[in-house]
Design an enzyme around this catalytic site. Sequence first.
Site, mmCIF file in Angstrom:
data_model
loop_
_atom_site.group_PDB
_atom_site.id
_atom_site.type_symbol
_atom_site.label_atom_id
_atom_site.label_comp_id
_atom_site.label_asym_id
_atom_site.label_seq_id
_atom_site.Cartn_x
_atom_site.Cartn_y
_atom_site.Cartn_z
ATOM 1 N N GLU A 131 43.187 32.659 33.853
ATOM 2 C CA GLU A 131 42.995 32.376 35.283
ATOM 3 C C GLU A 131 41.523 32.138 35.599
ATOM 4 O O GLU A 131 41.174 31.233 36.364
ATOM 5 C CB GLU A 131 43.536 33.526 36.142
ATOM 6 C CG GLU A 131 43.459 33.183 37.625
ATOM 7 C CD GLU A 131 43.828 34.338 38.538
ATOM 8 O OE1 GLU A 131 43.258 34.402 39.647
ATOM 9 O OE2 GLU A 131 44.676 35.167 38.154
ATOM 10 N N THR A 170 42.929 36.799 40.884
ATOM 11 C CA THR A 170 43.951 37.369 41.767
ATOM 12 C C THR A 170 44.565 38.669 41.244
ATOM 13 O O THR A 170 45.225 39.388 41.994
ATOM 14 C CB THR A 170 45.106 36.376 41.994
ATOM 15 O OG1 THR A 170 45.737 36.096 40.736
ATOM 16 C CG2 THR A 170 44.604 35.083 42.623
ATOM 17 N N ASN A 230 47.121 42.184 35.238
ATOM 18 C CA ASN A 230 47.593 43.026 36.346
ATOM 19 C C ASN A 230 48.264 44.303 35.831
ATOM 20 O O ASN A 230 48.176 45.351 36.462
ATOM 21 C CB ASN A 230 48.514 42.222 37.277
ATOM 22 C CG ASN A 230 49.911 42.021 36.731
ATOM 23 O OD1 ASN A 230 50.770 42.876 36.876
ATOM 24 N ND2 ASN A 230 50.143 40.889 36.087
#
EC number: 1.17.7.4
Length: 316
Positions: A131, A170, A230
């Site tokens: 990302e 994110t 995450n």
Amino acid sequence: MTKPPLTLYLAAPRGFCAGVDRAIKIVEMALAKWGAPVYVRHEIVHNKFVVDDLRAKGAVFVEELDECPTDRPVIFSAHGVPKSVPAEAAARQMLYVDATCPLVSKVHIEAERHHDNGLQIVMIGHAGHPETVGTMGQLPTGEVLLVETPTDVATLDVRDPARLAFVTQTTLSVDDTAEVVAALQARFPAIVGPHKEDICYATTNRQEAVKAMAEKAEAMLVVGAPNSSNSKRLVEVGARAGCAYSQLVQRATDIDWRALGGIRSIGITAGASAPEVLVNEVIDAFRARYDVTVEQVETAQENVEFKVPRVLRVPA
């Protein structure tokens, strides 16, 4: 023999987010529309179980476009890609479908808007993560500077301290990001932030559920892959929230039962790219050894859904 009692706290929300769900659906719909093989640049999402399942259906995972034939469709992963990748695909006249999560695309658009306004961008993210590579690759070299920690901010060499903006990966920890943002704002008071938090709703929601669970559970397991940002952040959030034993497991076979000896309560959650079938597998493993009482710890409800690209919604 009587099984020892165990309270199992189950985080809600957990597991698949809308961006992951959409990315997997894109691969499945591409296979249904064009048949196998369909090529996917990079793992569509960071989970071995998901990738192996799609591979069995006819997806071929590669790292670079030059590994793909020009006569078969190629899909870009949910993490996003540098601008050079679709440009290369177009130059080779390849049929490609972009499965980038819309919330990642939002960060790309934000970075471009700041660049168009003459600002240099600081990205808070992990070096080498797909990302981060994708977001930095939206702009020319040198226009996006990467920082990971508050310490990095102190040594940042910028073009003009008065002409800066920041964006974030994110999937980071909300708390870690807050520390870096504070360091950026202290050193560069004029720095421009996002209109809305870049860290996605699903990352935030899963971290909040872990914090609520950590107050109750003696130990915590996060179902997820070791290359899932995450998921790793959920482990860290659990430990920081006071859960002394907070560990990542890919599957039930990874559980360290000796380390969990004598526990009476455990929290279970899953990263945004981990399917519910793996969570159920872990719960079943505990049921086999303990007299389990399941309590759900719900901190938010999610009803977000992202549309798949139009090319997959129209007949071939």
